[in-house]
Design an enzyme around this catalytic site. Structure first.
Site, PDB file in Angstrom:
ATOM      1  N   ILE A   1      -5.455   9.869  11.160  1.00 58.36           N
ATOM      2  CA  ILE A   1      -4.358  10.353  10.321  1.00 58.36           C
ATOM      3  C   ILE A   1      -4.946  10.973   9.045  1.00 58.36           C
ATOM      4  CG2 ILE A   1      -2.166   9.724   9.217  1.00 58.36           C
ATOM      5  CD1 ILE A   1      -2.209   9.046  12.244  1.00 58.36           C
TER       6      ILE A   1
ATOM      7  N   ASN B   1       1.042  -2.613   5.384  1.00 59.79           N
ATOM      8  CA  ASN B   1       0.309  -1.357   5.553  1.00 59.79           C
ATOM      9  C   ASN B   1      -0.977  -1.305   4.740  1.00 59.79           C
ATOM     10  OD1 ASN B   1       0.056   1.773   5.847  1.00 59.79           O
ATOM     11  ND2 ASN B   1       0.153   1.381   3.639  1.00 59.79           N
TER      12      ASN B   1
ATOM     13  N   SER C   1      -4.554  -0.316  13.791  1.00 59.88           N
ATOM     14  CA  SER C   1      -5.312   0.928  14.020  1.00 59.88           C
ATOM     15  C   SER C   1      -5.740   0.949  15.472  1.00 59.88           C
ATOM     16  CB  SER C   1      -6.563   0.935  13.132  1.00 59.88           C
ATOM     17  OG  SER C   1      -7.433   1.974  13.513  1.00 59.88           O
TER      18      SER C   1
ATOM     19  N   TYR D   1     -14.387  -3.039   9.792  1.00 60.35           N
ATOM     20  CA  TYR D   1     -13.038  -2.465   9.853  1.00 60.35           C
ATOM     21  C   TYR D   1     -12.414  -2.746  11.231  1.00 60.35           C
ATOM     22  CZ  TYR D   1      -9.248   0.991   9.541  1.00 60.35           C
ATOM     23  OH  TYR D   1      -8.015   1.610   9.524  1.00 60.35           O
TER      24      TYR D   1
ATOM     25  N   LYS E   1      -9.058  -5.101  12.130  1.00 59.85           N
ATOM     26  CA  LYS E   1      -7.859  -4.599  12.806  1.00 59.85           C
ATOM     27  C   LYS E   1      -7.605  -5.347  14.124  1.00 59.85           C
ATOM     28  CE  LYS E   1      -6.638  -1.560   9.719  1.00 59.85           C
ATOM     29  NZ  LYS E   1      -5.366  -1.702   8.980  1.00 59.85           N
TER      30      LYS E   1
ATOM     31  N   GLY F   1       0.831  -1.211   0.000  1.00 54.53           N
ATOM     32  CA  GLY F   1       0.000   0.000   0.000  1.00 54.53           C
ATOM     33  C   GLY F   1       0.857   1.249   0.000  1.00 54.53           C
ATOM     34  N   ALA F   2       1.953   1.185  -0.779  1.00 51.70           N
ATOM     35  CA  ALA F   2       2.955   2.263  -0.715  1.00 51.70           C
ATOM     36  C   ALA F   2       2.628   3.439  -1.637  1.00 51.70           C
ATOM     37  CB  ALA F   2       4.334   1.696  -1.070  1.00 51.70           C
TER      38      ALA F   2
HETATM   39  P1  NAP Z   1      -4.965   5.280   1.872  1.00 53.35           P
HETATM   40  O1  NAP Z   1      -4.481   6.686   1.741  1.00 53.35           O
HETATM   41  O2  NAP Z   1      -6.283   4.906   1.328  1.00 53.35           O
HETATM   42  O3  NAP Z   1      -3.828   4.322   1.305  1.00 53.35           O
HETATM   43  C1  NAP Z   1      -4.010   2.940   1.298  1.00 53.35           C
HETATM   44  C2  NAP Z   1      -3.006   2.334   0.332  1.00 53.35           C
HETATM   45  O4  NAP Z   1      -3.201   0.918   0.326  1.00 53.35           O
HETATM   46  C3  NAP Z   1      -3.221   2.823  -1.088  1.00 53.35           C
HETATM   47  O5  NAP Z   1      -1.981   3.022  -1.699  1.00 53.35           O
HETATM   48  C4  NAP Z   1      -4.008   1.667  -1.718  1.00 53.35           C
HETATM   49  O6  NAP Z   1      -3.816   1.513  -3.110  1.00 53.35           O
HETATM   50  C5  NAP Z   1      -3.377   0.483  -1.017  1.00 53.35           C
HETATM   51  N1  NAP Z   1      -4.229  -0.690  -1.090  1.00 53.35           N
HETATM   52  C6  NAP Z   1      -5.540  -0.780  -0.747  1.00 53.35           C
HETATM   53  N2  NAP Z   1      -5.984  -2.011  -0.971  1.00 53.35           N
HETATM   54  C7  NAP Z   1      -4.945  -2.714  -1.473  1.00 53.35           C
HETATM   55  C8  NAP Z   1      -4.796  -4.046  -1.926  1.00 53.35           C
HETATM   56  N3  NAP Z   1      -5.827  -4.909  -1.932  1.00 53.35           N
HETATM   57  N4  NAP Z   1      -3.602  -4.438  -2.403  1.00 53.35           N
HETATM   58  C9  NAP Z   1      -2.549  -3.581  -2.443  1.00 53.35           C
HETATM   59  N5  NAP Z   1      -2.631  -2.297  -2.033  1.00 53.35           N
HETATM   60  C10 NAP Z   1      -3.829  -1.875  -1.555  1.00 53.35           C
HETATM   61  O7  NAP Z   1      -5.035   4.853   3.413  1.00 53.35           O
HETATM   62  P2  NAP Z   1      -4.103   5.221   4.665  1.00 53.35           P
HETATM   63  O8  NAP Z   1      -4.898   6.116   5.529  1.00 53.35           O
HETATM   64  O9  NAP Z   1      -2.756   5.600   4.232  1.00 53.35           O
HETATM   65  O10 NAP Z   1      -4.076   3.789   5.388  1.00 53.35           O
HETATM   66  C11 NAP Z   1      -2.919   2.954   5.411  1.00 53.35           C
HETATM   67  C12 NAP Z   1      -3.088   1.934   6.510  1.00 53.35           C
HETATM   68  O11 NAP Z   1      -3.218   2.616   7.759  1.00 53.35           O
HETATM   69  C13 NAP Z   1      -4.352   1.094   6.371  1.00 53.35           C
HETATM   70  O12 NAP Z   1      -4.090  -0.224   6.786  1.00 53.35           O
HETATM   71  C14 NAP Z   1      -5.322   1.753   7.332  1.00 53.35           C
HETATM   72  O13 NAP Z   1      -6.311   0.866   7.792  1.00 53.35           O
HETATM   73  C15 NAP Z   1      -4.377   2.186   8.428  1.00 53.35           C
HETATM   74  N6  NAP Z   1      -4.883   3.254   9.266  1.00 53.35           N
HETATM   75  C16 NAP Z   1      -5.218   4.471   8.747  1.00 53.35           C
HETATM   76  C17 NAP Z   1      -5.710   5.460   9.605  1.00 53.35           C
HETATM   77  C18 NAP Z   1      -6.102   6.836   9.125  1.00 53.35           C
HETATM   78  O14 NAP Z   1      -6.660   7.597   9.930  1.00 53.35           O
HETATM   79  N7  NAP Z   1      -5.854   7.208   7.891  1.00 53.35           N
HETATM   80  C19 NAP Z   1      -5.847   5.204  10.967  1.00 53.35           C
HETATM   81  C20 NAP Z   1      -5.504   3.947  11.456  1.00 53.35           C
HETATM   82  C21 NAP Z   1      -5.012   2.981  10.596  1.00 53.35           C
HETATM   83  P3  NAP Z   1      -4.821   2.166  -4.185  1.00 53.35           P
HETATM   84  O15 NAP Z   1      -4.811   3.602  -3.951  1.00 53.35           O
HETATM   85  O16 NAP Z   1      -4.203   1.806  -5.503  1.00 53.35           O
HETATM   86  O17 NAP Z   1      -6.158   1.552  -3.936  1.00 53.35           O
END
Ligand code: NAP
Length: 248
Positions: A185, A79, A139, A152, A156, A11-12
């Site tokens: 975040i 991630n 999370s 969700y 987690k 998910g980079a």
């Molecule tokens: P984001 O901006 O939506 O980024 C998620 C990334 O993961 C994107 O690059 C996405 O690719 C990729 N991805 C999604 N599904 C995938 C799959 N099946 N295979 C490969 N790549 C995949 O989300 P984020 O906020 O950075 O979240 C990253 C991690 O942190 C997640 O696990 C999320 O649950 C966790 N998290 C986030 C928050 C928050 O507040 N943002 C809080 C707690 C935990 P595409 O764009 O190509 O779909």
């Protein structure tokens, strides 16, 4: 060890994963960067791998491509993650959304880790001084209740247990495993609920009164990867501005 250590980050392409890949690259790692779409740029040197974490058949490709490019995996950062397409009350959660969210957030991470761990064990056998590690981005939802996105939270919570059990199992190989729990975040994932969280942050929801940034999470990941907590396998690191504090 010849050459740089190698980090595989899922998910980079966006958000937290993108920031983790950049910070690790700037800290001296070669990066294999996995995303659904092929990543075109990160502003640092990296090796892009297009794959879907929910598809177990893609995992073989991820590991093989990383090893053919770099010959080793020192750090795996699980991630990649998704939120439900639509927030629905737990009384309305659909089986499709439940399966979709768990297939990426926990099942996908579990089986990719299983495959990567076997390669890390081989690496340790070849080079007993080597200290690979695995980091799960879970999370605060692992133990916070949000009835409007139960699937969700469940995914987690499962990931948290996955991290603990791999930490236990891999300890005999000196492979440390950590769980990082971000709070709220500022990324694409939270964009749809920005106004709600802006209001709640202003009202004092987070002791450190601001949105978390992807870099806040990435810096924690780098210090874990670099071995700053080498006697703490199984550790949970919360990056949430103090949301872990129970308040009265
Ligand atoms: P984001 O901006 O939506 O980024 C998620 C990334 O993961 C994107 O690059 C996405 O690719 C990729 N991805 C999604 N599904 C995938 C799959 N099946 N295979 C490969 N790549 C995949 O989300 P984020 O906020 O950075 O979240 C990253 C991690 O942190 C997640 O696990 C999320 O649950 C966790 N998290 C986030 C928050 C928050 O507040 N943002 C809080 C707690 C935990 P595409 O764009 O190509 O779909």
């Amino acid at each position: 060890m010849k050459g740089k250590p190698v980090a595989l980050v899922t998910g980079a392409g966006f958000g937290i994963g993108r920031s983790i890949a950049i910070e690790l690259a700037q800290s001296g790692y070669d990066i294999a960067a996995v995303d659904i779409e092929r990543i075109e740029e990160l502003g640092v040197d990296f090796f892009p791998i297009q794959a879907d974490i929910s598809l177990l058949e893609d995992h073989k490709k991820i590991i093989e491509l990383t090893l053919s490019k770099f010959e080793r995996i020192d750090v795996l950062v699980n991630n990649a993650g998704i939120a439900p397409d639509k927030r629905l009350d737990i009384l309305e959660t659909t089986p499709d959304s439940y399966d979709r969210v768990l297939s990426v957030n926990s099942r996908g991470a579990f089986f990719l880790t299983q495959r990567a761990a076997r390669k890390m064990i081989d690496l340790v056998h070849k080079d007993p001084n080597c200290r690979p590690c695995i980091i799960f981005i879970s999370s605060i939802s692992a133990d916070v209740s949000s009835p409007s996105r139960a699937e969700y939270c469940i995914s987690k919570a499962a990931l948290s247990q996955i991290s603990r059990i791999f930490a236990d199992r891999l300890s005999e190989f000196n492979i440390n495993v950590y769980e990082v729990r971000p709070g709220i975040i500022q990324t694409r994932m939270t964009a749809a609920v920005k106004d709600k969280y802006d209001r709640q942050i202003a009202e004092g929801l987070i002791p450190q009164k601001r949105w978390g940034q992807p870099e806040d999470v990435a810096r924690a990941v780098v210090s874990l990867a670099k071995g700053s907590f080498s006697y703490s396998t199984g550790m949970v690191v919360e990056v949430s501005g103090g949301m872990n504090i129970r308040r009265l």
